[in-house]
Scaffold this motif. Structure first.
Motif, PDB file in Angstrom:
ATOM      1  N   GLY A   1       9.965   2.372  -9.237  1.00  0.00           N
ATOM      2  CA  GLY A   1      10.413   1.124  -9.579  1.00  0.00           C
ATOM      3  C   GLY A   1      10.946   0.433  -8.470  1.00  0.00           C
ATOM      4  O   GLY A   1      11.571  -0.723  -8.557  1.00  0.00           O
ATOM      5  N   ARG A   2      11.128   1.098  -7.390  1.00  0.00           N
ATOM      6  CA  ARG A   2      11.964   0.643  -6.192  1.00  0.00           C
ATOM      7  C   ARG A   2      11.327   1.181  -4.996  1.00  0.00           C
ATOM      8  O   ARG A   2      11.367   2.406  -5.071  1.00  0.00           O
ATOM      9  CB  ARG A   2      13.527   0.810  -6.425  1.00  0.00           C
ATOM     10  CG  ARG A   2      14.385   0.317  -5.282  1.00  0.00           C
ATOM     11  CD  ARG A   2      14.363  -1.206  -4.994  1.00  0.00           C
ATOM     12  NE  ARG A   2      14.862  -1.808  -6.101  1.00  0.00           N
ATOM     13  CZ  ARG A   2      14.828  -3.276  -5.931  1.00  0.00           C
ATOM     14  NH1 ARG A   2      14.521  -3.916  -4.977  1.00  0.00           N
ATOM     15  NH2 ARG A   2      15.565  -3.898  -6.894  1.00  0.00           N
ATOM     16  N   GLY A   3      11.227   0.509  -3.982  1.00  0.00           N
ATOM     17  CA  GLY A   3      10.653   0.942  -2.648  1.00  0.00           C
ATOM     18  C   GLY A   3      10.769  -0.150  -1.710  1.00  0.00           C
ATOM     19  O   GLY A   3      11.977  -0.681  -1.473  1.00  0.00           O
ATOM     20  N   PHE A   4       9.913  -0.450  -0.944  1.00  0.00           N
ATOM     21  CA  PHE A   4      10.021  -1.741  -0.254  1.00  0.00           C
ATOM     22  C   PHE A   4       9.717  -2.955  -1.139  1.00  0.00           C
ATOM     23  O   PHE A   4      10.304  -4.095  -0.735  1.00  0.00           O
ATOM     24  CB  PHE A   4       8.758  -1.773   1.140  1.00  0.00           C
ATOM     25  CG  PHE A   4       9.047  -0.878   2.026  1.00  0.00           C
ATOM     26  CD1 PHE A   4      10.107  -1.152   3.116  1.00  0.00           C
ATOM     27  CD2 PHE A   4       8.521   0.383   2.061  1.00  0.00           C
ATOM     28  CE1 PHE A   4      10.203   0.064   3.998  1.00  0.00           C
ATOM     29  CE2 PHE A   4       8.650   1.343   3.006  1.00  0.00           C
ATOM     30  CZ  PHE A   4       9.792   1.022   4.031  1.00  0.00           C
ATOM     31  N   LEU A   5       9.021  -2.931  -2.275  1.00  0.00           N
ATOM     32  CA  LEU A   5       9.201  -3.836  -3.357  1.00  0.00           C
ATOM     33  C   LEU A   5       9.764  -3.390  -4.474  1.00  0.00           C
ATOM     34  O   LEU A   5      10.507  -2.374  -4.627  1.00  0.00           O
ATOM     35  CB  LEU A   5       7.353  -3.775  -3.586  1.00  0.00           C
ATOM     36  CG  LEU A   5       6.662  -4.796  -2.467  1.00  0.00           C
ATOM     37  CD1 LEU A   5       6.412  -4.043  -1.211  1.00  0.00           C
ATOM     38  CD2 LEU A   5       5.205  -5.134  -3.256  1.00  0.00           C
ATOM     39  N   ALA A   6       9.534  -4.244  -5.490  1.00  0.00           N
ATOM     40  CA  ALA A   6      10.269  -3.816  -6.755  1.00  0.00           C
ATOM     41  C   ALA A   6       9.676  -4.011  -7.874  1.00  0.00           C
ATOM     42  O   ALA A   6      10.095  -4.335  -8.923  1.00  0.00           O
ATOM     43  CB  ALA A   6      11.360  -4.848  -6.685  1.00  0.00           C
ATOM     44  N   THR A   7       8.281  -3.583  -7.777  1.00  0.00           N
ATOM     45  CA  THR A   7       7.389  -3.726  -8.898  1.00  0.00           C
ATOM     46  C   THR A   7       7.868  -2.526 -10.003  1.00  0.00           C
ATOM     47  O   THR A   7       7.820  -1.086  -9.505  1.00  0.00           O
ATOM     48  CB  THR A   7       5.910  -3.320  -8.501  1.00  0.00           C
ATOM     49  OG1 THR A   7       5.596  -4.274  -7.454  1.00  0.00           O
ATOM     50  CG2 THR A   7       4.919  -3.591  -9.452  1.00  0.00           C
TER      51      THR A   7
ATOM     52  N   ILE B   1       0.779  -1.256   0.091  1.00  0.00           N
ATOM     53  CA  ILE B   1       0.066  -0.012   0.001  1.00  0.00           C
ATOM     54  C   ILE B   1       0.770   1.542  -0.225  1.00  0.00           C
ATOM     55  O   ILE B   1       0.587   2.108  -0.802  1.00  0.00           O
ATOM     56  CB  ILE B   1      -0.973   0.133   1.193  1.00  0.00           C
ATOM     57  CG1 ILE B   1      -1.985  -1.376   1.179  1.00  0.00           C
ATOM     58  CG2 ILE B   1      -1.844   1.328   1.460  1.00  0.00           C
ATOM     59  CD1 ILE B   1      -2.648  -1.417   2.457  1.00  0.00           C
ATOM     60  N   ALA B   2       1.861   1.276   0.908  1.00  0.00           N
ATOM     61  CA  ALA B   2       2.722   2.430   0.992  1.00  0.00           C
ATOM     62  C   ALA B   2       3.529   2.564  -0.292  1.00  0.00           C
ATOM     63  O   ALA B   2       3.708   3.658  -0.884  1.00  0.00           O
ATOM     64  CB  ALA B   2       3.918   2.232   2.010  1.00  0.00           C
ATOM     65  N   ASP B   3       4.122   1.527  -0.888  1.00  0.00           N
ATOM     66  CA  ASP B   3       4.696   1.753  -2.298  1.00  0.00           C
ATOM     67  C   ASP B   3       3.714   2.210  -3.399  1.00  0.00           C
ATOM     68  O   ASP B   3       4.130   2.797  -4.243  1.00  0.00           O
ATOM     69  CB  ASP B   3       5.381   0.442  -2.769  1.00  0.00           C
ATOM     70  CG  ASP B   3       6.643   0.069  -2.411  1.00  0.00           C
ATOM     71  OD1 ASP B   3       7.158   0.752  -1.352  1.00  0.00           O
ATOM     72  OD2 ASP B   3       7.501  -0.600  -3.111  1.00  0.00           O
ATOM     73  N   ILE B   4       2.645   1.826  -3.485  1.00  0.00           N
ATOM     74  CA  ILE B   4       1.635   2.114  -4.530  1.00  0.00           C
ATOM     75  C   ILE B   4       1.209   3.859  -4.258  1.00  0.00           C
ATOM     76  O   ILE B   4       1.202   4.661  -5.127  1.00  0.00           O
ATOM     77  CB  ILE B   4       0.268   1.375  -4.401  1.00  0.00           C
ATOM     78  CG1 ILE B   4       0.438  -0.003  -5.005  1.00  0.00           C
ATOM     79  CG2 ILE B   4      -0.745   2.020  -5.119  1.00  0.00           C
ATOM     80  CD1 ILE B   4      -0.444  -1.015  -4.688  1.00  0.00           C
TER      81      ILE B   4
END
Length: 317
Positions: free
Chosen positions: A278-284, A234-237
């Motif tokens: 393209g990078r945060g806690f996730l890598a989507t 949620i935070a990354d989005i």
């Protein structure tokens, strides 16, 4: 492979765990403070399984399958004597758990794995009452056990890695999602759950909103996302730079309760703002944003339809 199990503590949680194990094809032995209580609860979970089947939320033959697979033992020692896995589900009182785990570990096979369904007590603390601590770990189901998919799997420092793998495999066979985590008091589930409740209670105490209003906001806003996306997704989005800014606002008003986590600050300082970068806690990657939005929209629409079909929960404020 775990093919037989015992559940020690046959109340609501233990009974639900026994149903889960039985419906996965395992033979399960129930034990409790007395043989009579174990048999009474066995009969209850058989009836419940039949009721769930009639409502269409268990397989049609669930009552018969649970009746055939679950037996009641005369004692804890009898229940655990010759099974592959034992789940302790007695009351959340350290002395009771230590006594029960001691009886279990002294009476079961040396190769049997032992799990505890404790909600908050450190597994390392519980291990002090266990003989053969290397085969002991936390296996924390959520209430109601038959229907909540996630299960925290919590090794302590002496737990064998193969014990964790075996329990995760067992849970998968049961249709559950076993998630290994590090042993800390409260684990992940209850640290998050109680943090949320604590802030909700403060909002009521401050006169900001009623319990009814807070529940309504929680389940119709951010809570609506949680079946599909965890807090990091949620935070990354949303954007980690947005989160950093919001933490700044919250910190200025409530400096004793809110400050940006260091890990968030680190990501933003590196320019890792989440999905848009393209990078945060996730890598989507950003190019998957349309696909992600399509999934999100379909998921939320389906959940809205389910909520509309079920109607409001039968709670009164």
């Amino acid at each position: 492979m775990i093919s037989t199990a015992a559940v020690v503590g046959s109340g609501y949680m233990g009974g639900g765990i026994a149903q889960v194990l039985a419906l996965s094809g395992r033979d399960v032995v129930l034990a409790d403070a007395s043989a009579e209580l174990a048999e009474t609860n066995r009969q209850r979970i058989v009836r419940e399984a039949g009721d769930y089947a009639a409502r269409g939320i268990f397989p049609e033959d669930a009552g018969e399958r649970v009746a055939a697979r679950v037996t009641a033992a005369r004692s804890i020692e009898e229940a655990v004597a010759d099974v592959d896995f034992i789940e302790e589900a007695v009351p959340e009182v350290l002395a009771i758990k230590h006594e029960t785990l001691g009886r279990i570990s002294r009476s079961c096979r040396p190769d049997a794995l032992i799990g505890s369904n404790t909600s908050t007590i450190s597994i390392g603390t519980l291990a002090e009452g266990v003989d053969g601590v290397e085969r002991f770990l936390g296996v924390h189901f959520s209430n109601p056990a038959p229907f909540i998919p996630g299960v925290e799997v919590i090794p302590h420092v002496a737990t064998r890695p193969d014990a964790v793998a075996a329990v995760v495999e067992l849970l998968s066979d049961c249709g559950k999602v076993g998630v290994p985590i590090t042993d800390v008091t409260g684990f992940v589930l209850n640290r998050l759950q109680y943090a949320l409740f604590g802030e909700a209670a403060r909002l009521v105490e401050e006169g900001v909103a009623t319990p009814e209003a807070i529940d309504l906001i929680a389940r119709t806003t951010f809570g609506f996302r949680l079946p599909f996306f965890g807090p990091f997704a949620i935070a990354d989005i949303a954007g980690l730079d947005v989160y950093q800014y919001c933490y700044g606002s919250l910190n200025s008003a409530y400096p004793d309760r809110f400050s940006a986590p260091g890990i968030l600050e680190d990501h933003v300082a590196r320019g890792e703002h989440g999905l848009k970068s393209g990078r945060g806690f996730l890598a989507t990657p950003p190019e998957r944003a349309p696909e992600l939005a399509a999934y999100r929209d379909e998921a939320y629409a389906a959940l809205s339809a389910l909520v509309a079909r079920l109607g409001d929960a039968p709670v009164t404020y």
